[in-house]
Design a protein around this motif. Structure first.
Motif, short mmCIF file in Angstrom:
data_model
loop_
_atom_site.label_atom_id
_atom_site.label_comp_id
_atom_site.label_asym_id
_atom_site.label_seq_id
_atom_site.Cartn_x
_atom_site.Cartn_y
_atom_site.Cartn_z
N ILE A 159 0.83 -1.20 0.00
CA ILE A 159 0.00 0.00 0.00
C ILE A 159 0.86 1.25 0.00
O ILE A 159 0.52 2.25 -0.61
CB ILE A 159 -0.95 -0.01 1.22
N LEU A 160 1.99 1.22 0.69
CA LEU A 160 2.86 2.39 0.76
C LEU A 160 3.67 2.62 -0.51
O LEU A 160 4.35 3.64 -0.63
CB LEU A 160 3.79 2.27 1.97
N GLY A 161 3.58 1.71 -1.47
CA GLY A 161 4.36 1.81 -2.71
C GLY A 161 4.30 3.16 -3.39
O GLY A 161 5.34 3.73 -3.75
N PRO A 162 3.12 3.74 -3.63
CA PRO A 162 3.06 5.05 -4.28
C PRO A 162 3.78 6.15 -3.50
O PRO A 162 4.42 7.03 -4.08
CB PRO A 162 1.56 5.35 -4.39
N LEU A 163 3.68 6.09 -2.18
CA LEU A 163 4.37 7.10 -1.36
C LEU A 163 5.88 6.88 -1.42
O LEU A 163 6.64 7.85 -1.56
CB LEU A 163 3.87 7.03 0.08
N TYR A 164 6.32 5.63 -1.33
CA TYR A 164 7.75 5.34 -1.47
C TYR A 164 8.28 5.89 -2.80
O TYR A 164 9.34 6.50 -2.85
CB TYR A 164 8.02 3.84 -1.41
N GLU A 165 7.53 5.67 -3.86
CA GLU A 165 7.99 6.11 -5.18
C GLU A 165 8.03 7.63 -5.28
O GLU A 165 8.98 8.20 -5.82
CB GLU A 165 7.09 5.53 -6.28
N ARG A 168 16.61 4.49 0.41
CA ARG A 168 16.55 5.81 1.05
C ARG A 168 15.11 6.32 1.13
O ARG A 168 14.72 6.93 2.12
CB ARG A 168 17.41 6.82 0.30
N ALA A 169 14.34 6.06 0.10
CA ALA A 169 12.94 6.49 0.10
C ALA A 169 12.17 5.76 1.19
O ALA A 169 11.43 6.38 1.97
CB ALA A 169 12.31 6.23 -1.27
N ARG A 170 12.34 4.45 1.26
CA ARG A 170 11.65 3.67 2.29
C ARG A 170 12.09 4.11 3.68
O ARG A 170 11.28 4.22 4.60
CB ARG A 170 11.91 2.18 2.10
N LEU A 171 13.37 4.33 3.84
CA LEU A 171 13.89 4.77 5.13
C LEU A 171 13.29 6.13 5.52
O LEU A 171 12.88 6.32 6.67
CB LEU A 171 15.42 4.86 5.06
N LEU A 178 10.96 6.12 8.72
CA LEU A 178 11.42 6.90 9.87
C LEU A 178 10.44 8.03 10.20
O LEU A 178 10.23 8.36 11.37
CB LEU A 178 12.82 7.45 9.63
N SER A 179 9.82 8.61 9.17
CA SER A 179 8.81 9.65 9.41
C SER A 179 7.63 9.09 10.17
O SER A 179 7.12 9.70 11.11
CB SER A 179 8.34 10.25 8.08
N VAL A 197 15.04 15.93 14.88
CA VAL A 197 16.00 14.86 15.10
C VAL A 197 16.26 14.11 13.79
O VAL A 197 17.41 13.81 13.45
CB VAL A 197 15.53 13.89 16.21
N LEU A 198 15.19 13.81 13.04
CA LEU A 198 15.38 13.13 11.76
C LEU A 198 16.22 13.97 10.79
O LEU A 198 17.08 13.43 10.09
CB LEU A 198 14.03 12.82 11.11
#
Length: 196
Positions: free
Chosen positions: A130-136, A149-152, A156-157, A189-190
């Motif tokens: 489901i998170l695929g579009p956001l990762y992309e 890096r995108a997934r991280l 992390l967010s 912090v992030l």
């Protein structure tokens, strides 16, 4: 251009998914039955099954639609804005919603937990998909835009938001940091590292 019929079908699908999520948040897993969802949406259970095979499909539809909106927000943000800053803004906007709004940050956290419980371990990979579009969308903005890096950045967010929510829930006295302040601190912090 979409026809009136297509718009009505899309509206019914959305009403069903919203009703499903509202019941899941307010009445828990046992209260979010197909019959209750259909009744809340003002349709028959037969109509429900014209749109979704199971109630879990209605929950997932809602989440997919929310993630698609976030992905669009990332895509449409000014080009000089970092992905982390955009995600911070998206999550902070969810925080500012009233507590009874199903897309308020706390309700989204409850929703994620309950959907994970309902789906069980055998269907949990669906949540990652489901998170695929956001990762992309984030991958296209992240420096050295690798998938990792995108997934991280996204993961992390979400973790930072969860930590802020948990800390806010345990506030001991008046004057403790607000959720907005905790969220800002988490993203600080992030952005700058734990040692800052």
């Amino acid at each position: 251009m979409t026809s009136l019929r297509e718009r009505k079908k899309a509206d019914t699908r959305t009403r069903l998914s919203v009703a499903a999520v509202e019941l899941l948040i307010s009445h828990g897993v046992d209260g979010a039955t197909v019959a209750a969802i259909a009744e809340r949406a003002g349709v028959s259970t037969r109509t429900f099954h014209n749109y979704f095979a199971r109630r879990e499909d209605a929950f997932l539809y809602f989440v997919r639609e929310r993630v698609a909106r976030w992905a669009k927000q990332v895509q449409n943000a000014p080009s000089d804005m970092s992905a982390l800053r955009i995600l911070h803004g998206i999550l902070k906007e969810a925080y500012t919603r009233p507590e009874d709004d199903i897309v308020a940050l706390g309700n989204l956290a409850v929703l994620g937990e309950r959907i994970g419980f309902v789906l069980g371990p055998e269907r949990r990979p669906d949540i990652e998909d489901i998170l695929g579009p956001l990762y992309e969308s984030v991958r296209q903005r992240v420096e050295n835009g690798t998938e990792f890096r995108a997934r991280l950045t996204v993961d992390l967010s979400m973790a930072a938001s969860g930590a802020a929510l948990r800390k806010h829930a345990t506030r001991q006295r008046e004057g403790d940091s607000s959720l907005a302040d905790l969220l800002d601190e988490a993203f600080e912090v992030l952005a700058h590292g734990v040692g800052s």
